[in-house]
Every structure is written in structure tokens, then in C-alpha cells.
Design an enzyme around this catalytic site. Structure first.
Site, PDB file in Angstrom:
ATOM      1  N   CYS A   1     -36.538   1.116  36.827  1.00  0.00           N
ATOM      2  CA  CYS A   1     -35.932   0.170  37.770  1.00  0.00           C
ATOM      3  C   CYS A   1     -36.980  -0.440  38.699  1.00  0.00           C
ATOM      4  CB  CYS A   1     -34.831   0.832  38.589  1.00  0.00           C
ATOM      5  SG  CYS A   1     -35.387   2.241  39.560  1.00  0.00           S
TER       6      CYS A   1
ATOM      7  N   ASP B   1     -34.253 -14.491  19.170  1.00  0.00           N
ATOM      8  CA  ASP B   1     -34.905 -14.669  20.471  1.00  0.00           C
ATOM      9  C   ASP B   1     -33.998 -14.132  21.562  1.00  0.00           C
ATOM     10  OD1 ASP B   1     -36.959 -15.591  22.242  1.00  0.00           O
ATOM     11  OD2 ASP B   1     -35.697 -17.314  22.734  1.00  0.00           O
TER      12      ASP B   1
ATOM     13  N   HIS C   1     -40.585   4.873  36.029  1.00  0.00           N
ATOM     14  CA  HIS C   1     -39.388   4.518  36.801  1.00  0.00           C
ATOM     15  C   HIS C   1     -39.041   3.086  36.407  1.00  0.00           C
ATOM     16  CE1 HIS C   1     -40.062   8.048  39.450  1.00  0.00           C
ATOM     17  NE2 HIS C   1     -41.335   7.747  39.277  1.00  0.00           N
TER      18      HIS C   1
ATOM     19  N   GLU D   1     -33.295 -34.518   8.375  1.00  0.00           N
ATOM     20  CA  GLU D   1     -34.658 -33.993   8.202  1.00  0.00           C
ATOM     21  C   GLU D   1     -34.776 -33.326   6.843  1.00  0.00           C
ATOM     22  OE1 GLU D   1     -35.924 -31.531  11.495  1.00  0.00           O
ATOM     23  OE2 GLU D   1     -34.500 -32.534  12.827  1.00  0.00           O
TER      24      GLU D   1
ATOM     25  N   ARG E   1     -29.213 -30.549  14.940  1.00  0.00           N
ATOM     26  CA  ARG E   1     -29.871 -29.884  16.065  1.00  0.00           C
ATOM     27  C   ARG E   1     -29.016 -29.944  17.329  1.00  0.00           C
ATOM     28  NH1 ARG E   1     -35.254 -28.480  15.493  1.00  0.00           N
ATOM     29  NH2 ARG E   1     -36.224 -29.167  13.536  1.00  0.00           N
TER      30      ARG E   1
ATOM     31  N   GLU F   1     -37.130 -21.316  12.072  1.00  0.00           N
ATOM     32  CA  GLU F   1     -36.800 -22.182  13.205  1.00  0.00           C
ATOM     33  C   GLU F   1     -35.302 -22.145  13.490  1.00  0.00           C
ATOM     34  OE1 GLU F   1     -37.567 -26.782  14.723  1.00  0.00           O
ATOM     35  OE2 GLU F   1     -37.690 -26.304  12.583  1.00  0.00           O
TER      36      GLU F   1
END
Length: 386
Positions: free
Chosen positions: A353, A138, A351, A65, A34, A76
């Protein structure tokens, strides 16, 4: 529910056409710690000479683990690894000019990491693996990044949601005589404080921008801004991505759908969205019948349609970590905003922006829903977004 059905059909067709690996072991083992997940994953993935191996069952083990991976550990792994890969700290990607959650390639990535192109190919492989195995990353990118992945044309409008100040400058040139600015077909690139002149075409520093050639100048600026500066990085990324996902399969999606394919759908909290929405112009307010119908429609939408609406108005389906209270636009903090505009014969327009939806005064909920769905389902080639 046309959008949901249309995307699902594309997605199912896409999954059906993905080729299964042949003559490879039945699983691929990845062991990482990790605390060093980026480097451990990089070494393991880039050591693979036959990309077909990466299409087999992934067996992920975090150091210390031990346990069975029934997809949970691999999910994960993709999640934690993607947060590391796209962290601007490593210098490969950077946040766009208007927020701290939409990513773009760092043009100076080579100064941060001599092996940057190898890392971009690695990141491409990871993104391709995520798509192949039905996992998510992500990360959310600027719209031109998705267009480059699809080999689509990037226009001046695409610049507005990324750097509105630069967009306004180029828009002024487009609408006015540029001779007084004494511009040439070259740009100054800032590299850690040092100015470097880059020619947009051969002998560009000696070619003045005039009313006759300003359109070419703007197109070359856009090409340089989004493509030329990061060409090597993008090629390396796509080489890795195409190790897993053939380009011809990818092109069935539009840029908005590609974002959903890579990053998936967030669970959008409509109560939070509504609570932090502003109403501009003095006509609409929380108790106005059109606004009441608008929120009824959003509540009735499924999560895919809500994401598409958010993409339509803000340029991304990403909600900031702390919710709609932290939504940003070209002028810093920029709440989701609704303004009365046009007539019931018009379609809603956006719009990006300013995170603003221009909403005509439709008389019924059914009409509002139909017009809103048409707008958000037809953003490609639709002039309702600027």
C-alpha cells in the site's frame, strides 16, 4: 534465474496442453471499424455458438484497410479492443481506490448496461482468445481478481493494496474489542447516493459483532467486498474465458504469473525507476553500499525478474503511463521507497500500500541478490508482504 525458468516451464507446459480445434474452418474472419471497435467485435464474437471456431487462425480486417494479417493486425486489434473494453467510461470496470491504472469489476455495472453480463462473457472470451493465441491485453487488475480467476482464497491482506483505509478499519477490529462500535453483520451499500442495507448472513442486521465472532465478520466482509458484489459478473467473465481456456490448465499459475500471462511484461526502465526512488528512515541513500548493490542487482535482473520485484513491492507489474514519477499508493502519489530494516538474517519484506521495500543491510551483492530472489519468488504463502 529460478523464477524465469520456473515460469517458462509452466508456460511451455500450458501451451503444450492447449487443445487444438477440430472440424472447424482454417480461419475466423473479424471485420471491424476503428471508430466502433467495441460493438463490432462484440457482435462478431458473441454470434459464435461454437467456441472452437475462436481457436482457429484469426483474420482481422479494419474497415477500409485491406491487407494481409500476418499477426500484426490481430495484435493491434487485441491492444485497441482491450483499451476500450476496460475503459471505466462504459461502466463495466472501475479503477481501484488507490490509483487510476489498476482495474476491478464495477459492482453497479448492471445500472450502466442492461446487457452487462453478456458483455462480461464477451470480455472473458477476448481474454481467453488472447491467451490461447499468445496475444496480450492492455489491462492490469487488482490482485483479488486474479485470485478469483484461480478460485483461491482472498484474505484481509489482499484488501490493503486495494483500499488501505478500509483495511485499517478491519485490522483495528481484529486487534481490539469491537463492542463499542455497535456493528452488526450487515453493511450499507451506496447506490448512486441511496443507502441500501445488505446482510452478510441470515438475520445479519440483528447479530452484533463481538470479540468472539469478529473473525467471521471480517471474513464475510472480505467475501462480500470482493466476491459477492460481483459474483454474476465474474461468473459470466469466467464462462467466456473457459470457452477458450480450461480451468484446470489455468490453476498451474499463481496470481502474479496469471497477470504476466494476460498482460505480459512491460519493458521496465531501471534508470527511470532509480531516479524516482525515495529512501526512508535516514539510514539509506543513493550512495549507501547496500543501495548501490540493490540497483546493481536490479540492473542484472532480466525483465521477468524486474516485473516480479515490482509486483512484490507495489502489488502489480504495471508501470504508470508516464513512468515511475506517477506511481500511486494508498495515500495518493507514493514513490517507490526503500527503507533499512532488520538484520542480514532476515528476508526483504514489502508494504504494497506504500510501495515500500524494507531491505536488510546485506554485506555482499551475492547475499542481497539471493535473499531478494527468494522473497520475490515465494510471495504465495510468504509473510513478507502486507
Amino acid at each position: 534465474m529460478r523464477y524465469s525458468i520456473q515460469y517458462k516451464k509452466k508456460y511451455d507446459n500450458f501451451r503444450a496442453k492447449l487443445r487444438k480445434p477440430e472440424s472447424v474452418p482454417n480461419k475466423f474472419d473479424i471485420k471491424v471499424s476503428r471508430s466502433n471497435i467495441l460493438e463490432d467485435s462484440y457482435r462478431g464474437i458473441m454470434a459464435v455458438k461454437k467456441p472452437e471456431l475462436l481457436k482457429t487462425k484469426l483474420w482481422i480486417e479494419f474497415e477500409g484497410e485491406t491487407g494481409l494479417d500476418y499477426a500484426g493486425v490481430s495484435k493491434e486489434w487485441f491492444y485497441i479492443l482491450s483499451k476500450e473494453m476496460f475503459n471505466p467510461y462504459y461502466g463495466l470496470f472501475e479503477y481501484s481506490a488507490i490509483d487510476d491504472y489498476t482495474l476491478q469489476i464495477n459492482p453497479q455495472s448492471g445500472l450502466a448496461n442492461e446487457e452487462h453480463l453478456s458483455y462480461f462473457r464477451f470480455i472473458g472470451r477476448i481474454c481467453g482468445m488472447a491467451v490461447y493465441h499468445g496475444r496480450l491485453i492492455d489491462a492490469y487488475f487488482i490482485r483479488p481478481f486474479y485470485k478469483m480467476m484461480l478460485h483461491r482464497h482472498i484474505s484481509l491482506k489482499d484488501l490493503e493494496s486495494v483500499d488501505s483505509e478500509y483495511f485499517n478499519s478491519l485490522q483495528w477490529i481484529l486487534e481490539n474489542q469491537p463492542d463499542c462500535l455497535e456493528l452488526t453483520f450487515s453493511v450499507d451499500e451506496d447506490v448512486f447516493g441511496d443507502k441500501k442495507e445488505v446482510e452478510l448472513k441470515e438475520n445479519g442486521r440483528d447479530i452484533k459483532v463481538t470479540n468472539e465472532n469478529k473473525s467471521e465478520y471480517i471474513q464475510l466482509i472480505i467475501k462480500y467486498r470482493f466476491s459477492d458484489r460481483v459474483k454474476k459478473q465474474m461468473l459470466a467473465f469466467m464462462e467466456g474465458f473457459n470457452d477458450l481456456i480450461p480451468q484446470q490448465l489455468l490453476t498451474m499459475f499463481d496470481p502474479n504469473e496469471l497477470e504476466l500471462l494476460l498482460a505480459g511484461l512491460q519493458d521496465i526502465d531501471v534508470n527511470d525507476w532509480k531516479a524516482f526512488t525515495k529512501y526512508r528512515g535516514g539510514e539509506y541513500n543513493t550512495n549507501h553500499p547496500v543501495v548501490i548493490n540493490f540497483w546493481k542487482v536490479v540492473y542484472l535482473f532480466n525483465n521477468e525478474q524486474r516485473s516480479r520485484l515490482l509486483q512484490f513491492v507495489t502489488g502489480t507489474s504495471r508501470v504508470p503511463m508516464n513512468g515511475f514519477a506517477e506511481l500511486y499508493g494508498s495515500n495518493g502519489h507514493q514513490p517507490f521507497t526503500i527503507e533499512k530494516w532488520g538484520t542480514p538474517a532476515d528476508l526483504p519484506r514489502a508494504h504494497t500500500c506504500f510501495n515500500r521495500l524494507d531491505l536488510p543491510p546485506y554485506s555482499t551483492l551475492e547475499e542481497l541478490r539471493a535473499k531478494l530472489l527468494f522473497a520475490i519468488e515465494n510471495t504465495e504463502g510468504f509473510d513478507g508482504v502486507d
